[in-house]
Structure formats: C-alpha cells, structure tokens
Scaffold this active site. Structure first.
Site: not given
Ligand code: EPZ
Length: 419
Positions: A21-22, A115, A120, A306, A398
């Site tokens: 998915k991701n 969320c 996020r 995840d 989802r």
């Molecule tokens: C991706 O989300 C995945 N989603 C998530 O999977 C996964 O948990 C996550 O990466 C971490 O591996 C998809 O790929 C669709 P991040 P993403 O930005 O990219 C912080 C699932 O269950 N951050 O890598 O949105 C954030 O708060 C889902 O399949 C900032 O501070 O996650 C977190 O602490 C849930 N500022 C960390 O970085 C930003 O602008 C990593 O989040 C963006 C993120």
C-alpha cells in the site's frame, strides 16, 4: 460498519503477500507528473487505493482498476485541487502536492490534520517544496502552492523524529521536473521511497542515491509512461510473522522481499522463531514459549513503527518482561488499553511500554483505533482464549487486502459481521 468475531485458532499453511500500500500510493500520485499512460501491476485492492483513485480522477486522470492492475491515462492537466472530503480520509493524498507543483505549477491540497496515532505535521513537506522555490500559503485548511518554475536546491530534510517518508516522496516528485540539480539530505531510505525513485527513473527522471540518505536529482523537462511492478508489502509480511509468533503456528509466507525485512526477521528470531528463507518464500516456526525482548522502532532499516502494535500483541505471550520504545510516533499506543482489556499486562510511560508476558489472554469486546492497531487486536484475538469481538474493523480494510480470507485459509476462526 463491520466487526470481527475472532476465536482462538492455530494457524498452518501458506499465505501470499499482496502489493505494498505505502509504495503504491506515492507512485499513483507520481503519475500526475506525466501525460503518458502508466500501467501499475501488483496494486492491492484497498480502501486507501480506492481513495487515491478518486483523487486522481478529480485531478484529471482516467483510471481502470482490475485484477490488481491500474491503468492510468491523462485526460486533462487543468485541475489542481485535492478536496478535503477525500484528503481527510487518507494522509498519503497530501503527496499530490509535489507532483502538482512540479507539473501543473499550482496546487491546492487540503491539509490532512492530526490523527489517532499522534500529531502528524507537514512542516518538512512544506520546507522542502519552499526550498525548490514554491510559494506556499495556508488558507482555510488548505495548502496553496504556486511557482513559475521550480529550481533545484540543496535540502536538509531531517526532522525531530528522523527522516519523513512522505515528505521525501513529495520533494522528490517535485524535484524531478525542476530546473537544475537537487540534493536531498536525510532522505527517507524506506523501500517504498526507493521504489518510487525506480518508478520515476523508469518514466525518465534522473535520480541517484535512492535507498540512501542522500539523493541527487537532475531535473528533466518531460516524463513519459511505463509499465511497472509494485513491490510486495513488507508490513503485511511482518504482520503474519507476528501472528505466527502469537499463535505459535508454523507458516509459509510467499512473495516476500526478504531484504526489506532484515530487522524484523532478526527480532522474530530473537523472540524464538526458527526462520528459513528460500528465494521469495519465508518459513517460520516459533517455539512454544516466546522470549521477551526489547524493541525500538526506528526509520528504515530499523524496526518499523508499522509493526510495533502487532509485535506488542505477540510479546504479550512471552515468558518475561519486554520493552518497546516508539521513536517515530511516541503516542502510537491506542492498542495498549485494548490488549490490557484482554488480560495483557502492559504499562505505558511516555514512548515506552513495559510488557509483562502472560501465558494466556482472554477474549473480550474491544475497539480498533487505527490500521496497525486493528491488526494487533486480530492477532491477539487469534491467540486468546474464547471469543474476541473487534469493533470498527473498517480501519483494517484501509491497509490489508482480504485479510480475513487470508487468515481463514490458514485455519483462523474469524467472522465478519455487521456491527
Ligand atoms: C508513512 O507516513 C507511512 N504512510 C506510515 O504508515 C508510516 O507509519 C510512516 O511513514 C513511518 O514509517 C504512508 O506511507 C502512506 P513520516 P508519513 O513523515 O510519511 C514526523 C500505515 O499504518 N514528521 O515518515 O506520513 C512525524 O510526525 C501508516 O501504513 C514531521 O515532524 O510518516 C513522525 O514523527 C501510518 N514533520 C516522523 O516524522 C513532517 O513534515 C515520521 O513520519 C512530516 C513528518
């Protein structure tokens, strides 16, 4: 709304893993960068994929989706608004922002908001796109972006919790059509980002260093189309590994990209599973009483956030005390209270959870809160005594393709009912 009734089960046999998915979602968004036809194979049939199809249709694509193959054609380049009613259901839709800016020079994408797994933010997405010269403003819940032409830049994309997967995707997609060279430092190294870069290169982008924290992108004028095979879902593999551990069942897992799962296989072996690998097939045989262990979630190649919930469910049956530290989403613990309702003994303190393993958990009425937490509750239900009733299982739809059919084929007693 549906619920699951799950009964104590012993699993056996083999299961085939679906497309990731991701990995699929950002690649689908990346087709906004081209007017040519793209054919994507091994795309899982999931709610999130269906939502992304709707968003791309609003943005001028014509899409056929059959037998896990997506055919995406361009009808119009005019639209540039990704509306709130679609974006709010799925954060990944925010990664339409980068390709819209790169190709159509303007974008209006609803901000996804918080969320259940914690705050996020999107600051890294915006910082990266601004570095490429996009003018960004926030108005009435939407992110508005425009540019005459994006320009290559040297960007540091690290944040408080390490790299960001979707911020890297957004900035990478914007950079491929920018003038000149872009360097992204502290880029996400996740296989899903590597796969996005491979797709982009296949349609004519010039990206180097994908899969490492420093990526270099030489901007090109135009991109073409291609036929592409999506990678298999490493998180689904890890979920079946956790199910095997919790139920102490030997399983064969097929279509596994083993090199994406080194940390997970290492942890599963330490917990007490015998794991053998033959090409893309993984055989797992857990021992009867699992070892306790310490797990810290980290960016790739570390142990994935995840899979934190699913492994917590499994460790609830270990002989001794385990510690899980969540370094990516320190609040991603909605499953703890539900597992405790089943008799688990888990104490949370900030980003840490101490899990005192029990010989048995007991079925209860519990509530799914998000995608991976739902998977953890299903796993706990399969391993617990008696009947577990899991409400709000739409979360699991989802992200897991035909999950109860796959589990039933392995011998799981699981029934879907209207709530
Ligand atoms: C991706 O989300 C995945 N989603 C998530 O999977 C996964 O948990 C996550 O990466 C971490 O591996 C998809 O790929 C669709 P991040 P993403 O930005 O990219 C912080 C699932 O269950 N951050 O890598 O949105 C954030 O708060 C889902 O399949 C900032 O501070 O996650 C977190 O602490 C849930 N500022 C960390 O970085 C930003 O602008 C990593 O989040 C963006 C993120």
């Amino acid at each position: 709304m549906d619920k699951f009734l799950v009964y104590n089960s012993s699993l056996s046999g083999s299961v085939k893993i679906s497309g990731s998915k991701n990995a699929a979602l950002p690649i689908m968004a990346a087709t906004l960068l081209t007017e040519c036809k793209c054919i994507l194979h091994n795309i899982p049939d999931l709610m999130d994929v269906r939502t992304m199809i709707k968003i791309l249709e609003v943005l001028g694509k014509r899409i056929d989706f059959k037998n896990n193959t997506l055919i995406i054609r361009n009808c119009s380049n005019k639209a540039f608004i990704a509306p709130y009613n679609l974006v709010r259901t799925m954060r990944a839709s925010f990664c339409c922002l980068g390709p819209l800016l790169g190709k159509r020079k303007k974008a209006k994408v609803a901000l996804p908001g918080g969320c259940v797994i914690g705050p996020r933010p999107v600051d890294l997405h915006l910082k990266g796109l601004q570095s490429l010269g996009a003018q960004i403003s926030i108005d009435k819940g939407y992110c508005l972006g425009k540019t005459k032409q994006l320009k290559g830049a040297h960007i540091y994309l690290g944040g408080a919790f390490g790299s960001s997967v979707l911020a890297t995707a957004n900035v990478l997609m914007a950079a491929v059509l920018a003038d000149g060279e872009t360097v992204i430092e502290h880029a996400a190294c996740e296989p899903e980002i590597e796969s996005l870069a491979i797709f982009l290169n296949k349609i004519g982008a010039k990206i180097q260093g994908h899969g490492s924290p420093i990526m270099r992108v030489k901007g090109v004028k135009k991109l073409s189309g291609c036929e592409f095979n999506n990678i298999c879902d490493r998180i689904e593999v890890g979920t079946f590994i956790a199910a095997s551990l919790a139920t102490r069942s030997a399983l064969t897992i097929k279509e596994v990209e083993v090199f994406h799962l080194t940390s997970v296989i290492d942890i599963a072996r330490k917990i007490g599973a015998e794991i053998k690998i033959n090409g893309r097939t993984l055989f797992i045989k857990p021992k009867q009483r699992l070892n306790p262990i310490n797990i810290t979630t980290l960016c790739y190649p570390g142990f994935p956030t995840d899979l934190q919930a699913q492994f917590m469910a499994a460790l609830s049956f270990a002989k001794g005390i385990s510690l899980i530290t969540e370094k990516i989403y320190p609040d991603r613990f909605m499953h703890v209270g539900e597992l405790n309702r089943m008799g688990a003994a888990i104490q949370r303190s900030g980003p840490h959870c101490i899990i005192e393993g029990k010989e048995k958990l007991f079925g209860a009425e519990i509530m799914a809160s998000d995608l991976r937490a739902s998977a953890a509750l299903v796993i706990a239900g399969l391993a617990a005594q008696g009947k577990t009733e899991i409400l709000r299982v739409y979360h699991i739809d989802r992200g897991y393709e035909k999950i109860e059919n796959k589990l039933k084929k392995l011998g799981a007693k699981i029934v879907r009912k209207k709530q």
